[in-house]
Design a protein around this motif. Structure first.
Motif, PDB file in Angstrom:
ATOM      1  N   GLY A 278     108.167-101.266  18.939  1.00 33.02           N
ATOM      2  CA  GLY A 278     109.365-101.008  19.067  1.00 33.02           C
ATOM      3  C   GLY A 278     110.329-101.657  17.068  1.00 33.02           C
ATOM      4  O   GLY A 278     110.633-102.068  17.773  1.00 33.02           O
TER       5      GLY A 278
ATOM      6  N   ARG B 121     100.487-108.242  12.238  1.00 33.01           N
ATOM      7  CA  ARG B 121     102.034-108.185  11.852  1.00 33.01           C
ATOM      8  C   ARG B 121     102.333-106.814  11.307  1.00 33.01           C
ATOM      9  O   ARG B 121     101.441-106.523  10.446  1.00 33.01           O
ATOM     10  CB  ARG B 121     102.494-109.401  10.791  1.00 33.01           C
ATOM     11  CG  ARG B 121     104.190-109.143  11.555  1.00 33.01           C
ATOM     12  CD  ARG B 121     104.412-111.073  10.645  1.00 33.01           C
ATOM     13  NE  ARG B 121     105.936-110.843  10.468  1.00 33.01           N
ATOM     14  CZ  ARG B 121     106.925-111.303  10.478  1.00 33.01           C
ATOM     15  NH1 ARG B 121     107.114-111.303  12.184  1.00 33.01           N
ATOM     16  NH2 ARG B 121     108.044-110.809   9.704  1.00 33.01           N
TER      17      ARG B 121
ATOM     18  N   TYR C 200     103.532-105.491   8.815  1.00 33.28           N
ATOM     19  CA  TYR C 200     104.247-105.345   7.816  1.00 33.28           C
ATOM     20  C   TYR C 200     103.248-104.761   6.433  1.00 33.28           C
ATOM     21  O   TYR C 200     101.567-104.305   7.301  1.00 33.28           O
ATOM     22  CB  TYR C 200     103.521-106.802   6.966  1.00 33.28           C
ATOM     23  CG  TYR C 200     104.630-107.985   6.935  1.00 33.28           C
ATOM     24  CD1 TYR C 200     105.580-107.958   7.425  1.00 33.28           C
ATOM     25  CD2 TYR C 200     103.361-109.249   6.472  1.00 33.28           C
ATOM     26  CE1 TYR C 200     106.487-108.812   7.832  1.00 33.28           C
ATOM     27  CE2 TYR C 200     104.935-110.066   6.715  1.00 33.28           C
ATOM     28  CZ  TYR C 200     105.990-110.431   6.915  1.00 33.28           C
ATOM     29  OH  TYR C 200     106.753-111.024   6.624  1.00 33.28           O
TER      30      TYR C 200
ATOM     31  N   CYS D 179     111.646-105.642   7.708  1.00 31.59           N
ATOM     32  CA  CYS D 179     110.357-106.557   8.226  1.00 31.59           C
ATOM     33  C   CYS D 179     110.449-107.311   7.434  1.00 31.59           C
ATOM     34  O   CYS D 179     110.268-108.432   8.584  1.00 31.59           O
ATOM     35  CB  CYS D 179     108.958-105.398   8.139  1.00 31.59           C
ATOM     36  SG  CYS D 179     108.526-106.296   6.168  1.00 31.59           S
ATOM     37  N   GLY D 180     110.817-107.874   6.740  1.00 28.05           N
ATOM     38  CA  GLY D 180     110.944-109.348   5.564  1.00 28.05           C
ATOM     39  C   GLY D 180     110.285-109.606   4.791  1.00 28.05           C
ATOM     40  O   GLY D 180     110.470-110.944   4.317  1.00 28.05           O
ATOM     41  N   GLN D 181     109.226-108.455   4.510  1.00 27.55           N
ATOM     42  CA  GLN D 181     108.290-108.899   3.583  1.00 27.55           C
ATOM     43  C   GLN D 181     108.158-109.515   2.578  1.00 27.55           C
ATOM     44  O   GLN D 181     107.879-110.882   1.864  1.00 27.55           O
ATOM     45  CB  GLN D 181     107.420-107.858   3.958  1.00 27.55           C
ATOM     46  CG  GLN D 181     106.106-108.766   3.517  1.00 27.55           C
ATOM     47  CD  GLN D 181     104.615-107.850   3.500  1.00 27.55           C
ATOM     48  OE1 GLN D 181     103.517-107.794   2.862  1.00 27.55           O
ATOM     49  NE2 GLN D 181     105.059-106.368   3.685  1.00 27.55           N
TER      50      GLN D 181
END
Lengths: 429, 533
Positions: free
Chosen positions: A167, A185, A187, A342-344
């Motif tokens: 999701g 993860r 990413y 994703c915050g990478q």
């Protein structure tokens, strides 16, 4: 457009079952091709058919296949991107749900072309029924030895694993998808190296969209020339367009590449609902820049839309009538992107959240005119400075909505309209 | 090789390296970086190392772009600087800016780069993201502050790639991403302290050092860790300008110093936190036994008494126990005095049975910094390795006197064995930096300086001779061992030759084939390997 190709089985009862699918011609092409053609001939046919990646990037599929290392020692993987997550897009689910054998046959041909013996279908986690039916289809194909060892007596092997995502929108980005498939993860990976050289489990990998692969049997059945001619210059074939929003007949429409947008809305989708005035159209999923009502005389293919300053993307056409509030639209767009980043990379991680906070403030009636400038600066600063194109996709709605509907934004701010964001929406993390 | 241009300067670098490697190798430019660390894999997530490359449409990150022949790179152009600046503004958007109470202040890359590349007019005007863990210990050595974290994942990669302990992960998504250790785990491995070093901000701080001192008050000396025979290169960070602060503790922390041949960028926790001996339990007074009780005295009295003892000593009935805890210079003068001048035969240095933990990375089981040096300097064909036979000899009453350097015989052999030894040995001279029961029982007690308080060299397990510098003045009355030994030699009739450890080493290099050709300058920062015959 005379006859549907990709969608020819969509309205046939139980076409997702092997018996019905076979009666409609499934696997005949694969059987023929595996017995008579060479892998490179298949790639060549796909190349000359001008088939382009229908997941959104529009990269020529045959060319992508040719990026694989020649005579590599490592196994090659075929990965199907069925993580259809772009808001406003629901075409792949039709294939998975109503005609999965079309995809499996395409996978057999693609795997043959790229010399892969193992393929994965990565299905969006929320697609429960499409997953179930695809799994049944794969099982049925195995039972008849259309998958497994020595397909159609040709000596070619292929195994397919159906894998459900968990999701995350970003897992539709092909390298994030590969990470996710590996159990990492989600990413996106740094590029280079590209997946064709270093992909799944460090091996050469081709990632193709569901619809792209579904086209392959038709190309080999009817010929590359035939397919190329269906579309416009350099954009072969037909395309499944997901039409949604304020139209009378929303749904999935199979139309030739290059169909004019106006015709799509006014003729195919039956026009704007309730006879209202058209205000704006997003032509290719939420990431695509918005078009105003005055800009819809454009052909729906990769190149024409790029020239019009937007993109075909996933061909999710969202139509808005004049009751639509653009501030609210932007609120939902930034909410989506801040939720799904994703915050990478720092510009995207911080930029999407920051932009959403400002838009929320405006939406709730506490904005200032200066905020619009700040939003445009944030969008500009995010663009092109990250590992994947998510940040660009997040920037484009901000830029296009504010630039094209600036008077509306300014008026909204001046009048300090108050539309409380439902708490569950504002902080939906 | 590729010839490229960086900021107008043409340089030739190895083909296929990244732009940031080329910049680091060939220029003085300190290109900003957070996620990039030469000892870890490339993450490319912080995005700050933006440079402009001519003929490329957008700025690119230097850490993941490889050089190509003819490439023209700008690190300071308007386009590059704008890119660096906007990325920094994103990084600081949700940063708490709690510098006044942050222990990283003064060595924080967010502060440094803001002053150098930022200086923008901040636009962020909304509420910052709150995160759960603010100043929470995550193990015995490290404290985590999630709000300060910029998610560069250096610590994650350190745990995955260097220690292979997979301690850290990033949890959640977007601006709610949080750096944390895995649930139910704690950060507890032999190298955990390194994550505080590589953390470019104040997210991971060292519990041992935290709030002891602002970093701008620290002095720093290049040194070598004495925790084991690896000899990791370190900095000794010591109190410099505030002598009243934490009155007796002068060494504030140790930090690893890069040496690719020895410890790369790292050091173990045993070494890192093993500095306390420098400021605790120190021998601060010269003492001699007077009327059955040790009394404080001055160096002159003590040395004269020692010299008198040595002069009378029967070379066959005295023994000296030197130690691999001492520098090559100390050991060289010990060798000259006891073996050459006094013609003693009973010389040994190694206390057996003290070996400890060893791994396949940095930690060695021999916990002495200079065993290889001692063996080489003392010339083992004449000198015994192990001190135990001499201790046994003393216990059997075959020795009149014992000169002990550093070894705590009580701790090594037990109090009963020591009592027996002491009852048989008429005279015990002790030289060392720590107070212990062996020292307490000595007739003469000469306090010496630790490695932090003198100049010198150690030779590590693979024969690398490495220099350590003086960080502090010797505590109390203590003096460097080589100085004490020289004074004794002078009292025994030798000429005074050395006023610096460097000159002692020069003579060692002249006399000992293994050290030939070396001097302090040549040893430099990286060390030199012993010649092998």
């Amino acid at each position: 457009m005379t006859e549907p190709i990709l969608s020819r089985n969509f309205n046939i009862a139980d076409a997702w079952k092997l018996g019905v699918a076979e009666s409609r011609g499934a696997y005949a092409t694969a059987k023929k091709v595996l017995g008579s053609m060479k892998p490179d001939e298949v790639t060549h046919a796909v190349l000359t058919a001008n088939l382009r990646g229908l997941g959104g990037a529009g990269f020529p599929t045959g060319k992508k296949w040719q990026f694989l290392p020649k005579d590599g020692k490592k196994p090659v993987y075929l990965v199907v991107n069925a993580d259809e997550g772009e808001p406003g897009t629901f075409k792949d689910r039709y294939i998975l749900e109503r005609d999965p054998h079309q995809l499996i046959e395409g996978m057999i041909l693609a795997a043959f072309a790229i010399r892969s013996r193992k393929a994965y279908i990565y299905i969006r986690g929320e697609y429960v029924e499409p997953f179930r039916r695809t799994q049944v289809a794969v099982d049925e194909a195995y039972a008849k030895n259309y998958l497994g060892k020595n397909l159609f007596g040709s000596g070619v092997d292929l195994d397919i694993v159906v894998h459900r995502g968990a999701g995350a929108y970003i897992c539709g980005e092909e390298t994030a998808l590969l990470n996710s498939l590996e159990g990492q993860r989600g990413y996106p990976r740094l590029k280079p190296p590209f997946p064709a050289l270093v992909g799944l489990f460090g091996c050469p990998t081709i990632v193709n969209n569901v619809e792209t692969l579904a086209c392959v049997p038709h190309i080999l059945k009817n010929g590359a020339e035939w397919f190329a001619k269906l579309g416009s210059t350099g954009n072969g074939g037909t395309h499944l367009f997901s039409l949604s929003g304020h139209v009378n007949k929303p749904g999935v429409y199979e139309l030739p590449m290059g169909t004019p947008l106006r015709k799509m809305i006014e003729v195919h989708a039956g026009g704007v609902r309730g006879g209202k005035k058209l205000k704006a159209v997003i032509p290719g999923g939420i990431s695509a820049k918005i078009l105003t009502a005055a800009e819809i005389d454009v052909n729906m293919d990769y190149d024409s839309l790029r020239n019009a300053g937007t993109m075909l993307g996933s061909a999710g056409v969202m139509v808005m009538d004049d009751s639509t509030c653009m501030v609210k639209m932007l609120f939902y767009a930034t909410k989506f992107f801040s939720h799904e980043s994703c915050g990478q990379c720092s510009p995207c991680r911080e930029g999407t959240g920051w932009a959403h906070k400002i838009v929320t403030r405006i939406y709730e009636g506490c904005g200032s005119l200066k905020d619009l400038e700040t939003l445009l600066v944030i969008a500009r600063n995010m663009e092109g400075r990250t590992i994947c194109v998510f940040a660009d996709a997040a920037a484009w709605p901000i830029q296009s909505y504010i630039t094209k509907f600036r008077p509306e934004f300014e008026e909204y701010i001046r009048k300090k309209k108050f539309e409380p964001a439902r708490p569950a929406m504002a902080g939906a993390h | 090789m590729a010839t490229i241009t960086i900021d107008g300067k043409q340089v030739t670098v190895k083909d296929g390296i990244t732009i940031i490697e080329a910049i680091d190798q060939a220029t003085q430019t300190d290109l900003p970086r957070y996620c990039y660390h030469p000892g870890l894999s490339i993450a490319g997530n912080c995005r700050i190392c933006q440079v402009e490359v001519e003929k490329m449409p957008r700025t690119v990150i230097a850490c993941n772009t490889r050089v190509a022949e003819g490439m023209v790179i700008h690190t300071q152009s308007a386009k590059a600087k704008e890119s660096q600046q906007v990325v920094l503004e994103f990084l600081l958007a949700n940063h708490p800016l709690d510098c006044p109470v942050c222990d990283q202040a003064g060595e924080c890359k967010l502060q440094d780069y803001y002053m150098e590349y930022g200086l923008y007019d901040p636009k962020f005007n909304d509420e910052k993201v709150k995160k759960k863990k603010k100043a929470v210990p995550i193990g015995p050595t490290i404290l985590l502050d999630q709000e300060r974290c910029i998610l560069c994942t250096r610590c994650v990669r350190f745990g995955d790639e260097i220690t292979k302990t997979n301690d850290f992960g990033v949890f959640n998504r977007g601006d709610h991403s949080e750096l944390d250790i895995y649930p139910g785990k704690e950060l507890n491995n032999k190298y955990s302290g390194n994550v505080a070093d590589i953390c470019p901000v104040g997210a991971l701080t060292d519990r041992d050092f935290r709030f002891k001192m602002r970093v701008w008050y620290l002095g720093s000396a290049d040194s070598v860790c004495t925790g084991c025979s690896r000899g990791c290169n370190i900095f000794i960070n010591y109190e410099r300008s505030r002598p009243y602060h934490l009155e007796k503790e002068r060494v504030m922390r140790l930090k690893p110093r890069e040496n690719q041949e020895v410890n790369r960028w790292w050091m173990c926790d045993d070494g890192r936190y093993g500095y306390k001996f420098i400021d605790t339990n120190r021998a601060l007074e010269v003492r001699i036994l007077d009327g059955g009780v040790q009394q404080k005295t001055d160096w002159k009295t003590a040395l004269e008494k020692t010299a008198a003892l040595l002069k009378k000593a029967d070379p066959a009935r005295w023994a000296v126990l030197v130690s691999p805890q001492y520098s090559n210079e100390d050991l060289y003068l010990a060798q000259k005095l006891f073996a050459h001048k006094l013609k003693w035969k009973n010389i040994a240095f190694y206390a057996p049975g003290q070996e400890g933990f060893e791994d396949d990375f940095l930690i060695k089981k021999d916990k002495n910094p200079n065993t290889a040096g001692a063996a080489q300097v003392l010339n083992l064909s004449q000198v015994a390795h192990d001190i135990t036979p001499l201790v046994e000899k003393a216990k059997r009453g075959e020795l009149d006197g014992l000169f002990v350097f550093g070894h705590d015989l009580v701790k090594l052999y037990g109090i009963d064995a020591f009592r027996q030894l002491r009852s048989k040995v008429k005279t015990l001279v002790y030289e060392g930096w720590s107070l212990n029961l062996t020292a307490d029982a000595a007739d003469v007690f000469l306090p010496s300086a630790t490695h932090a308080e003198k100049e010198g060299t150690f030779t590590n397990f693979e024969g690398r001779v490495q220099r350590f510098r003086k960080a502090l003045e010797p505590a109390g009355a203590s003096r460097a061992t080589w100085e004490i030994l020289q004074d004794l030699a002078v009292l025994l009739g030798e000429a005074r030759k050395y006023d610096r450890a460097e000159f002692v080493f020069e003579d060692l290099a002249k006399e000992n084939e293994a050290f030939s050709g070396m001097d302090y300058k040549k040893i430099g920062m990286g060390g030199l390997c012993l010649r092998t015959s």
